[in-house]
Scaffold this motif. Structure first.
Motif, short mmCIF file in Angstrom:
data_model
loop_
_atom_site.label_atom_id
_atom_site.label_comp_id
_atom_site.label_asym_id
_atom_site.label_seq_id
_atom_site.Cartn_x
_atom_site.Cartn_y
_atom_site.Cartn_z
N UNK A 108 -32.53 7.27 4.69
CA UNK A 108 -33.61 5.71 4.85
C UNK A 108 -32.90 5.20 6.15
N UNK A 109 -31.73 4.92 6.10
CA UNK A 109 -31.01 3.84 7.03
C UNK A 109 -31.39 4.56 8.52
N UNK A 110 -30.91 6.01 8.50
CA UNK A 110 -31.32 6.64 9.83
C UNK A 110 -32.72 6.38 10.23
N UNK A 111 -33.61 6.35 9.39
CA UNK A 111 -34.94 6.22 9.70
C UNK A 111 -35.42 4.89 10.28
N UNK A 112 -34.56 3.90 9.55
CA UNK A 112 -35.04 2.62 9.89
C UNK A 112 -34.12 2.33 11.42
N UNK A 113 -33.15 2.92 11.74
CA UNK A 113 -32.54 2.45 12.84
C UNK A 113 -33.19 3.33 14.01
N UNK A 114 -33.96 4.23 13.66
CA UNK A 114 -34.73 5.08 14.78
C UNK A 114 -36.11 4.49 14.89
#
Length: 325
Positions: free
Chosen positions: A181-187
């Motif tokens: 999830x956090x990788x998706x948000x950062x991207x």
């Protein structure tokens, strides 16, 4: 020579006597000593293809733009209303608190930002009809254009995240998707921010003219167009790959239960959005901004303003779980 001139549709730069100035749509004006600026030739209707075969002038074309303004304002208003409603639905019920819907909510926010950016841009750049757009170059109008471009970038990046998440579910069935999830948000938010930062710095140092809604050499906008086209290309690859995997799974009759039904609904929605939102951008990306102006108006302003409504409909209102609530 002749001073800058705003004729209600186009900003004509300064010119010396005898100079012929060309602008998009292949319009020309001659700076003559007798009458200063000549009339544009060929006429707007012929050069820009607003109304072929008619003799309408700039005033008629401003009315034409005004009609489109009403259409896309209604479209964006409908999109914002439906998207905010969808956000409230997903946030209010704990049943909908899952990775899949969190990603949908970020996509909803990107569409809301896009609508707000359009309204902001209109208010700052076009609210005053007496404004001379040749002289307008304020921090407010530049910020409005930056916000507008950022919202478009965020739209495409979050649509890419939807595609990547769909493929992740397919390939990593037994791995918890929460760790991504956090990788998706950062991207989804970080990549558009980085691109806009690069574009702003380039505009400041290389082409700090007007409100940054022009592109005299046609290259600056590719700082934004390039990443968008990359997201569209990756999404089309995902589109083909997901169809291939789905066909394989159906043949082998894998999966089942409620998780499978959720996945199938997500797959249908995402696979519909990828070509729907990607094709029109590819069609226009490699042509000058003045090419196919009337078609751009219909697709990007008219139909494009209702995209947020379509997204809310596919991911929320047509969802069987939401309907049951």
């Amino acid at each position: 020579g002749c001073a800058k001139d705003w004729d209600g549709l186009t900003c004509w730069p300064r010119a010396t006597f005898g100079e012929v100035v060309k602008v998009p749509c292949f319009l020309q004006r001659n700076c003559t000593q007798e009458t200063y600026w000549s009339e544009p030739f060929p006429p707007y209707t012929v050069a820009c293809g607003f109304d072929e075969g008619s003799s309408k002038g700039p005033e008629d074309q401003k009315s034409y733009y005004s009609a489109f303004w009403r259409v896309y304002t209604a479209g964006y208003a409908a999109s914002v209303t439906s998207l905010i409603t969808a956000l409230i639905v997903f946030a209010a019920f704990r049943k909908f608190h899952c990775t899949r819907n969190y990603i949908h909510m970020h996509l909803f926010v990107s569409f809301i930002l896009r609508a707000v950016a359009v309204f902001t841009k209109d208010a700052v750049l076009f609210a005053d009809e007496t404004m001379d757009h040749c002289l307008m170059s304020t921090v407010a109008c530049k910020a409005a254009v930056v916000f507008f471009q950022f919202s478009i970038l965020a739209n495409f990046f979050w649509l890419l995240i939807e595609g990547i998440y769909l493929q992740t579910l397919l390939l990593l069935t037994f791995v918890s998707d929460k760790q991504y999830v956090w990788w998706f948000i950062i991207t989804g938010w970080g990549a558009p921010t980085a691109v806009m930062f690069a574009w702003v710095l380039t505009r400041i140092h290389r082409q700090n003219t007007g409100c940054w809604d022009d592109d005299e050499n046609g290259l600056m906008l590719w700082i934004i167009k390039g990443p968008i086209l990359l997201t569209v290309l990756i999404n089309f690859i995902i589109f083909i790959n997901v169809i291939r995997i789905l066909v394989h799974k159906l043949k082998s009759q894998e999966g089942g239960g409620s998780h499978s039904s959720h996945f199938v609904r997500l797959a249908k929605s995402t696979l519909l959005l990828i070509p729907l939102f990607g094709v029109h951008y590819i069609v226009f990306a490699f042509f000058p901004e003045s090419t196919g102006l009337e078609a751009r108006l219909y697709i990007e302003l008219g139909l494009g303003s209702f995209q947020g409504f379509v997204v809310a409909l596919l991911y929320c209102f047509s969802n069987a779980e939401v309907s049951s609530k």
